[in-house]
Design an enzyme around this catalytic site. Structure first.
Site: not given
Ligand code: GLU
Length: 335
Positions: A20, A32, A98-99, A171, A292
């Site tokens: 992103t 996007y 970020t994913d 995340k 457990e």
């Molecule tokens: N799906 C995107 C990715 O991981 C969105 C997450 C991001 O970059 O913030 O590239």
């Protein structure tokens, strides 16, 4: 692209993978496309970077990180190592979605051999959004990578004025800018407009002290994750074994638990030679041995503090070295 910054500034290599931070909004609406802008365009949008470092850039991939794969990890690790092995380069910054940032960061934390800083950076808002977070994140990441004080701390992630350790970061929110959380062990530090405040170094093995090597590794062994839930059957566990998984991570309920039916399937998988790791879907805490579930009896491995996606990374690398359950368990206590 090489920058025109003063020669006394640290030389940083910027490795781009997409995400992103390089995303463009097409209509001003919510949708996007990740990975739309080149790394040169991102750097050009933040002229202040020239006050921090001499940059050179390399586009390794241009993908949303949901498409991150073991093949890209192997390439990225090689390119990162090549950058760090270059005497004049002080550190590396990797732009990334970020994913799956936490998985890539932890993978590199285990396979890159260097004391020099490696910093992953992303953004929650696309580059074209109102109040995009990417430019400041990039500025901060380059500030961290250029500082000798950031050496020897393993792979770091910079976002939202925070510095996270690869091992701890997760995340935790679908859209919020403050999505990243480092749980019980906490932050590596803060970075305010390029000014660093570093906290205690990490305690587990990483980078220069890691036993893992990608020398001669053309592909990583298949490791699947199965998510546990109330009323769970055994079908998904059986399916991963049939599909040829060499390792299986259970995102268990609570303390890495499984109901009796999937537990029997997991025990059979372990008996058949699949490395079975119990992690937790809770998002925090420690999965200990023999609480457990009788790990000794079933031949299971407890994930200790690693969430399922990071347990998968460690298990894949562990399986490049051994299939012995006790040795694999020791890795989960060491890394
Ligand atoms: N799906 C995107 C990715 O991981 C969105 C997450 C991001 O970059 O913030 O590239």
């Amino acid at each position: 692209m090489a920058s025109s910054a003063a020669p006394s500034l640290p030389h940083i290599r910027l490795l781009a993978t997409g995400g992103t931070i390089a995303g463009a909004q097409t209509t001003g609406g919510r949708g996007y496309q990740a990975g739309k802008f080149s790394i040169d365009a991102l750097v050009a949008a933040v002229p202040q970077l020239a006050t921090l470092a001499r940059l050179d850039v390399e586009q390794v991939a241009a993908i949303g990180s949901q498409d991150m794969s073991e093949a890209v990890w192997l390439k990225l690790a090689a390119r990162t190592q090549a950058a760090l092995d270059t005497p004049d380069i002080a550190g590396a910054v990797i732009t990334h979605g970020t994913d799956t940032m936490e998985e890539t960061a932890f993978f590199l934390n285990l396979v890159v051999r260097a004391e020099k800083p490696v910093v992953l950076v992303g953004a929650m808002r696309p580059a074209t959004a109102i109040s995009a977070d990417g430019p400041m994140n990039l500025y901060n990441a380059i500030a961290v990578a250029g500082r000798p004080a950031a050496r020897g701390r393993g792979v770091l992630v910079v976002a939202n004025d925070e510095i996270h350790f690869a091992r701890e970061i997760a995340k935790t929110d679908t859209t919020q800018v403050g999505t990243f959380n480092s749980g019980h062990r906490g932050l590596a530090g803060l970075v305010n407009a390029g000014r660093l405040h570093l906290y205690a170094p990490p305690v587990r093995r990483h980078t220069a002290q890691s036993e893992f090597s990608l020398d001669g590794v053309a592909a990583l062994p298949r490791v699947d994750i199965v998510y546990a839930h109330a009323g769970m059957g055994r079908e998904l566990i059986d399916a991963t074994v049939r599909a040829g998984a060499r390792g299986l991570v259970i995102a268990g309920v609570g303390d890495g638990n499984l109901g009796a039916v999937p537990l029997a399937a997991a025990a059979e998988a372990a008996k058949a030679g699949v490395a079975v790791v119990r992690s937790s879907r809770t998002g925090g805490g420690v999965v200990e041995r023999n609480i457990e579930v009788d790990d000794d009896k079933f031949g299971f491995i407890a994930a200790d503090e690693l969430n399922p996606q990071k347990a998968r990374v460690l298990l894949m690398l562990g399986l490049t070295r051994t299939r012995e359950v006790r040795a694999l368990q020791e890795m989960f206590f060491a890394y």
